[in-house]
Design a protein around this motif. Structure first.
Motif, PDB file in Angstrom:
ATOM      1  N   ASN A   1     -12.380  -5.806 -20.339  1.00 31.60           N
ATOM      2  CA  ASN A   1     -12.101  -7.189 -20.081  1.00 31.60           C
ATOM      3  C   ASN A   1     -12.396  -7.935 -21.334  1.00 31.60           C
ATOM      4  O   ASN A   1     -11.784  -8.809 -21.613  1.00 31.60           O
ATOM      5  CB  ASN A   1     -12.392  -7.649 -18.694  1.00 31.60           C
ATOM      6  N   ASN A   2     -13.588  -7.872 -21.823  1.00 29.59           N
ATOM      7  CA  ASN A   2     -14.068  -8.514 -22.830  1.00 29.59           C
ATOM      8  C   ASN A   2     -13.301  -8.412 -24.148  1.00 29.59           C
ATOM      9  O   ASN A   2     -13.246  -9.305 -25.157  1.00 29.59           O
ATOM     10  CB  ASN A   2     -15.383  -8.221 -23.210  1.00 29.59           C
ATOM     11  N   TYR A   3     -12.769  -7.250 -24.361  1.00 31.84           N
ATOM     12  CA  TYR A   3     -11.930  -6.774 -25.551  1.00 31.84           C
ATOM     13  C   TYR A   3     -10.588  -7.377 -25.704  1.00 31.84           C
ATOM     14  O   TYR A   3      -9.873  -7.474 -26.647  1.00 31.84           O
ATOM     15  CB  TYR A   3     -12.021  -5.319 -25.933  1.00 31.84           C
ATOM     16  N   GLN A   4      -9.941  -8.001 -24.435  1.00 34.00           N
ATOM     17  CA  GLN A   4      -8.594  -7.915 -24.200  1.00 34.00           C
ATOM     18  C   GLN A   4      -8.492  -9.603 -24.684  1.00 34.00           C
ATOM     19  O   GLN A   4      -9.458 -10.246 -24.664  1.00 34.00           O
ATOM     20  CB  GLN A   4      -8.206  -7.977 -22.818  1.00 34.00           C
ATOM     21  N   ASN A   5      -7.241  -9.998 -25.304  1.00 37.52           N
ATOM     22  CA  ASN A   5      -7.018 -11.312 -25.751  1.00 37.52           C
ATOM     23  C   ASN A   5      -6.778 -12.284 -24.320  1.00 37.52           C
ATOM     24  O   ASN A   5      -5.957 -11.877 -23.569  1.00 37.52           O
ATOM     25  CB  ASN A   5      -5.749 -11.220 -26.355  1.00 37.52           C
TER      26      ASN A   5
END
Length: 407
Positions: free
Chosen positions: A69-73
């Protein structure tokens, strides 16, 4: 090398002249799991579950889900889940991503990518991204009357919960029950006399939550303070279910002079609990307020965020729906079309949608890999899940809900 390739072919440094031999060098598993897989879109990871058992377990690991989730735009995953008159859809700012035909069930809420649906006595927790769901039943209410249903997330115990509030005609009291997805059990509670008197003094403006903020459901309630022939003064308040304490709480009143020429609603704007008031005449302006320092029943103050207008096409604001979490757009339903209004730019943009109908419920939604114990594929055994967007009717999910319809 594409992002879905995890091996490279290189020539050895000491290869014999003219030799065509190559050596396959695999990337370290730690690099794949920590740096590559978390950056891939959910659609790719859903397919990669079939690669091996270790990856299937990895994608269900809460630490990996949080990392992903943290890596997603944030803008790409900033969506809405809407219940129209004939289907449930996932909407982005630019179009409709998924449609689930409606057979008489209602949308209850959305938290961390999970969507709660109710059909008669059956409740379903569904993840549109991973194409999984689990079903359970409402508890026996005896001669009770169901008043409201909400879905929330307990951040302390990492547990998803469903809360129902009902009147007992037999005991003439108000009860509520909370279902824990972690334990798979219902617990029962009774409002004390003081809370009961406060809650029943407010009009129940909605059976399902009006909005969800920070994974908690809120209902809009109101009571008439005074009434004259040409004006009605209302006291407005939001009722919250706190999944951590398993309690219903009334937030501070938003008291104002609301005449019959005003439309109002509690919404989620940019991740904040917000109150919108639109004055139809004569100035045709929209005022947006947020609740500051909300710390439970009786705490916090409503403060004005901004005010904009006037508008020529003011009638669109009669059907305010929701706001995207990461932007300033307000979603509006008008003439069988869905629009997003950007107050900074002062522009309306239509969101492409198939078979638009009247919107019943609307919540913010962020696709995720979250999976709960007991979740299974929404497709029956004789169905092949489609690649990419859902294009096959999820028979198992629909059948499990349709079999318990009250008609």
């Amino acid at each position: 090398m594409g992002v879905e390739s995890f091996a490279v072919r290189v020539s050895p440094e000491r290869a014999q002249p003219g030799s065509k031999k190559h050596k396959t060098v695999s990337l370290p598993e730690e690099l794949i799991q920590e740096e590559i897989l978390p950056r891939l879109p959910i659609t790719s990871l859903v397919r990669f579950k079939l690669v091996c058992k270790s990856w299937r377990c990895l994608f269900s690991d809460p630490r990996f889900v949080k990392q992903h989730n943290n890596y997603q735009n944030p803008d790409d995953n900033d969506c809405l889940v809407v219940h129209k008159s004939n289907h449930i859809a996932i909407l982005s700012r630019y179009g409709e991503k998924f449609v689930l035909r409606s057979y008489g069930y209602r949308l209850i809420g959305s938290a961390n990518g999970l969507v709660c649906i109710r059909s008669g006595e059956v409740l379903s927790i569904w993840n549109p991204a991973t194409r999984q769901s689990m079903e359970f039943h409402l508890p026996p209410l005896g001669y009770g009357c169901l008043k409201r249903v909400g879905f929330g997330f307990d951040h302390v115990s990492n547990d998803y919960k469903v809360a129902i509030c009902y009147n007992s005609l037999e005991f003439l009291r108000v009860f509520y029950a909370v279902y824990s997805c972690r334990s798979g059990t219902w617990t029962y509670h009774e409002f004390d006399h003081h809370d009961y008197e406060i809650i029943i003094s407010k009009f129940e403006d909605s059976f399902t939550p009006t909005t969800m903020v920070k994974d908690s459901p809120y209902w809009t309630c109101s009571t008439i303070v005074s009434s004259r022939k040409d004006k009605i003064n209302l006291s407005l308040v939001a009722l919250k279910f706190d999944a951590t304490s398993n309690e219903f709480k009334l937030l501070p009143d938003f008291s104002s002079d609301f005449s019959c020429e005003k439309t109002f609603k509690v919404l989620n704007m940019k991740g904040l609990l917000s109150f919108m008031a639109y004055e139809l005449c004569p100035v045709r302006k929209l005022e947006v307020y947020s609740l500051d320092e909300e710390n439970g029943c009786g705490g916090g103050v409503w403060s004005k965020m901004y005010c904009f207008g006037p508008f020529e096409e003011f009638r669109r604001f009669r059907l305010l729906q929701q706001g995207f979490k990461n932007g300033d757009e307000i979603v509006i339903y008008d003439n069988a079309e869905i629009y997003r209004y950007n107050h900074k730019m002062g522009t309306f943009e239509c969101i492409p949608s198939t078979a638009p109908r009247f919107i019943l419920d609307c919540f913010t939604h962020t696709p995720s890999l979250v999976s709960l114990q007991g979740m299974t594929s929404i497709y029956s055994k004789n169905q092949t899940p489609p690649v990419g967007q859902h294009s096959t009717t999820p028979l198992r999910l629909i059948d499990s809900l349709r079999d318990h319809l009250p008609f």
